[in-house]
Structure formats: structure tokens, C-alpha cells
Design a protein around this motif. Structure first.
Motif, PDB file in Angstrom:
ATOM      1  N   TRP A  18       0.813  -1.212   0.000  1.00  0.00           N
ATOM      2  CA  TRP A  18       0.000   0.000   0.000  1.00  0.00           C
ATOM      3  C   TRP A  18       0.848   1.264   0.000  1.00  0.00           C
ATOM      4  O   TRP A  18       1.714   1.438   0.862  1.00  0.00           O
ATOM      5  N   ASP A  19       0.571   2.152  -0.929  1.00  0.00           N
ATOM      6  CA  ASP A  19       1.014   3.534  -0.789  1.00  0.00           C
ATOM      7  C   ASP A  19       0.199   4.175   0.339  1.00  0.00           C
ATOM      8  O   ASP A  19      -0.874   3.676   0.696  1.00  0.00           O
ATOM      9  N   THR A  55      -3.604   7.210  -1.166  1.00  0.00           N
ATOM     10  CA  THR A  55      -4.104   5.857  -1.397  1.00  0.00           C
ATOM     11  C   THR A  55      -4.792   5.320  -0.152  1.00  0.00           C
ATOM     12  O   THR A  55      -5.978   4.984  -0.179  1.00  0.00           O
ATOM     13  N   GLY A  75       3.224  12.223  -5.061  1.00  0.00           N
ATOM     14  CA  GLY A  75       3.899  10.943  -5.215  1.00  0.00           C
ATOM     15  C   GLY A  75       5.409  11.005  -5.279  1.00  0.00           C
ATOM     16  O   GLY A  75       6.071   9.971  -5.307  1.00  0.00           O
ATOM     17  N   THR A  91       5.708   4.159   1.583  1.00  0.00           N
ATOM     18  CA  THR A  91       5.397   5.583   1.488  1.00  0.00           C
ATOM     19  C   THR A  91       6.655   6.416   1.350  1.00  0.00           C
ATOM     20  O   THR A  91       7.715   6.042   1.865  1.00  0.00           O
ATOM     21  N   LYS A 109      10.472   6.653  -4.934  1.00  0.00           N
ATOM     22  CA  LYS A 109       9.606   6.542  -6.101  1.00  0.00           C
ATOM     23  C   LYS A 109       9.900   7.742  -7.004  1.00  0.00           C
ATOM     24  O   LYS A 109      10.149   8.825  -6.492  1.00  0.00           O
ATOM     25  N   TYR A 113       9.385  -0.615  -3.223  1.00  0.00           N
ATOM     26  CA  TYR A 113       8.565  -1.828  -3.298  1.00  0.00           C
ATOM     27  C   TYR A 113       9.423  -3.087  -3.208  1.00  0.00           C
ATOM     28  O   TYR A 113       9.030  -4.070  -2.572  1.00  0.00           O
ATOM     29  N   GLU A 127      -1.655   2.183  -5.747  1.00  0.00           N
ATOM     30  CA  GLU A 127      -1.104   3.531  -5.851  1.00  0.00           C
ATOM     31  C   GLU A 127      -2.139   4.523  -6.373  1.00  0.00           C
ATOM     32  O   GLU A 127      -3.081   4.137  -7.061  1.00  0.00           O
ATOM     33  N   GLY A 166       4.145   7.141  -8.079  1.00  0.00           N
ATOM     34  CA  GLY A 166       3.993   5.909  -7.333  1.00  0.00           C
ATOM     35  C   GLY A 166       3.672   4.736  -8.228  1.00  0.00           C
ATOM     36  O   GLY A 166       4.182   3.621  -8.045  1.00  0.00           O
TER      37      GLY A 166
END
Length: 226
Positions: free
Chosen positions: A11-12, A16, A49, A112, A144, A150, A168, A173
């Protein structure tokens, strides 16, 4: 084709899981203006992002005469203050889907570009153990839109990124998620996500279930290997 759940869902956070992008924008404008500059809505959207280091450099180009770490600290404390005052504005369906994943025994990570201190503030407001791993902006090897955050999360979880779904809301992202090799799900908020390589775009997480994520994962992973 039988649906199979992903090994993990990544999860972002800002935009998000929680609708905090307006908080960031409300912090950026006054900061630029305090140094005599002008900050437009278009400039604010360009930061959605991005890693905070990159955002700080753009703010410096707009006239903010502060060191990078000072800008990051100022923005983080301003947004964290808004969270303390107004509570955590979760996006529709996000907490419910996250809870469903936990109940199903599917691993979860928060990935994040916000600082760890702010990530901890948001996570602490969730009334259940929400994440197995948190990768924050001050922990990522590269921010990012690089895939590093990730990939770091998957390494910490002990899963193959190809067996995950990443959620995202922003172009930067989403580029990170796609580049990592995860099944990339876009749920846009402030800016459109068309043409960026998402495996799927959902208007909202409201009403979405673990089964929906399993179907998405199976379509793009099991279907590709059939």
C-alpha cells in the motif's frame, strides 16, 4: 481459471490509504509565499507521489531558501500537525479492505515516501495491526518513481514481488509499482493515471474485497502463465 490470492498487498499511503494530499499542498503554498514566491496548483500537483527530497529541491527552485532537510522537517511537521488536529482522513474503503486482508492472512506492507515519523502517526490511528512491514521515505534506497521501495518491502516480507499487488494513486507511485514487477493497481485521486502501465484502474476502494484483489492478481499472473 481459479483465483489465487497474492502473497502480499503493498500500500502507498498519501492519497491511497489516507487523503492527505490536500494537507501537503496546504503546507507547500505558504512556505513558498513566505519567501516571496508564487506556488500554483499545477506545481503542487507535480509533487504528488514524489520523494520528499525531490519535492524539497523543486521548492528550493521556487525560492524557498532552506536546506533540504529543513524543508522536509517543516512539511512533515505541518502535515502531522493537521493529522493530530483533524484526525486521519482514510480514503473510502481503504481501512475495510486492509482489515479484510489481515483477516485473510495476507501479508501487507506500507510503502510511502513520507518520513517514518509520519507513517507511524498514520499507522497508530488504525485500530488493528495493519502492516507487517513499513518502508518510509527516509528508509528507501531510492525514492519513487524508482522501484526500490517496493522491492525493499518484498525483501522484508520474504515474498517475490511478482506475487504481490501494489496499490497507488499517483503517476510517480504507479511508475514505481510497475517498475518493481508487482501487479499494479491504480486508484486515482488528484491526477489521472491513464497510460502509465497500471494492470487495472479502480475509481475507488469502496465496496472492494479481498476476492476482487485475488481476481485481479489471478487475471494478470495466472492468466499470463497459462
Amino acid at each position: 481459471m481459479t483465483s489465487r490470492s497474492p502473497a502480499a498487498v503493498l500500500w502507498d499511503m498519501d492519497g491511497t490509504l489516507v487523503d492527505t494530499e490536500p494537507y501537503w499542498m496546504a503546507a507547500e503554498g505558504p512556505l513558498v509565499e513566505s519567501f516571496g514566491g508564487v506556488w500554483t496548483p499545477e506545481q503542487a500537483l507535480s509533487l504528488v507521489g514524489l520523494g520528499l527530497g525531490d519535492s524539497a529541491r523543486i521548492l528550493q527552485d521556487a525560492g524557498v531558501r532552506m536546506h533540504t532537510h529543513e524543508i522536509i522537517d517543516h512539511l512533515t511537521e505541518t502535515v502531522s500537525g493537521q493529522l493530530r488536529i483533524g484526525g486521519t482522513p482514510f480514503r473510502p474503503g481503504a481501512r475495510e479492505l486492509l482489515s479484510g486482508l489481515r483477516e485473510a492472512g495476507i501479508k501487507t506492507a506500507l510503502v510511502t515516501m513520507s518520513m517514518r515519523s509520519m507513517a507511524d502517526t498514520v499507522v497508530s490511528s488504525i485500530p488493528f495491526e495493519a502492516f507487517d512491514v513499513v518502508i518510509a521515505g527516509d528508509e528507501a534506497t531510492r525514492p519513487k518513481p524508482h522501484p526500490d521501495p517496493y522491492l525493499q518491502a518484498c525483501e522484508a516480507l520474504g515474498v517475490d514481488v511478482a506475487d504481490t499487488v501494489a496499490i497507488e494513486d499517483s503517476p510517480n507511485g504507479l511508475r514505481s509499482a510497475v517498475a518493481s514487477g508487482a501487479v499494479a493497481l491504480g486508484v486515482p485521486l488528484m491526477v489521472p493515471l491513464h497510460g502509465l502501465g497500471a494492470h487495472a484502474l479502480w475509481d475507488s476502494l469502496a465496496g472492494r474485497s479481498v476476492s476482487d484483489l485475488a481476481d485481479l492478481f489471478s487475471l494478470h499472473r495466472l492468466g499470463a502463465s497459462a
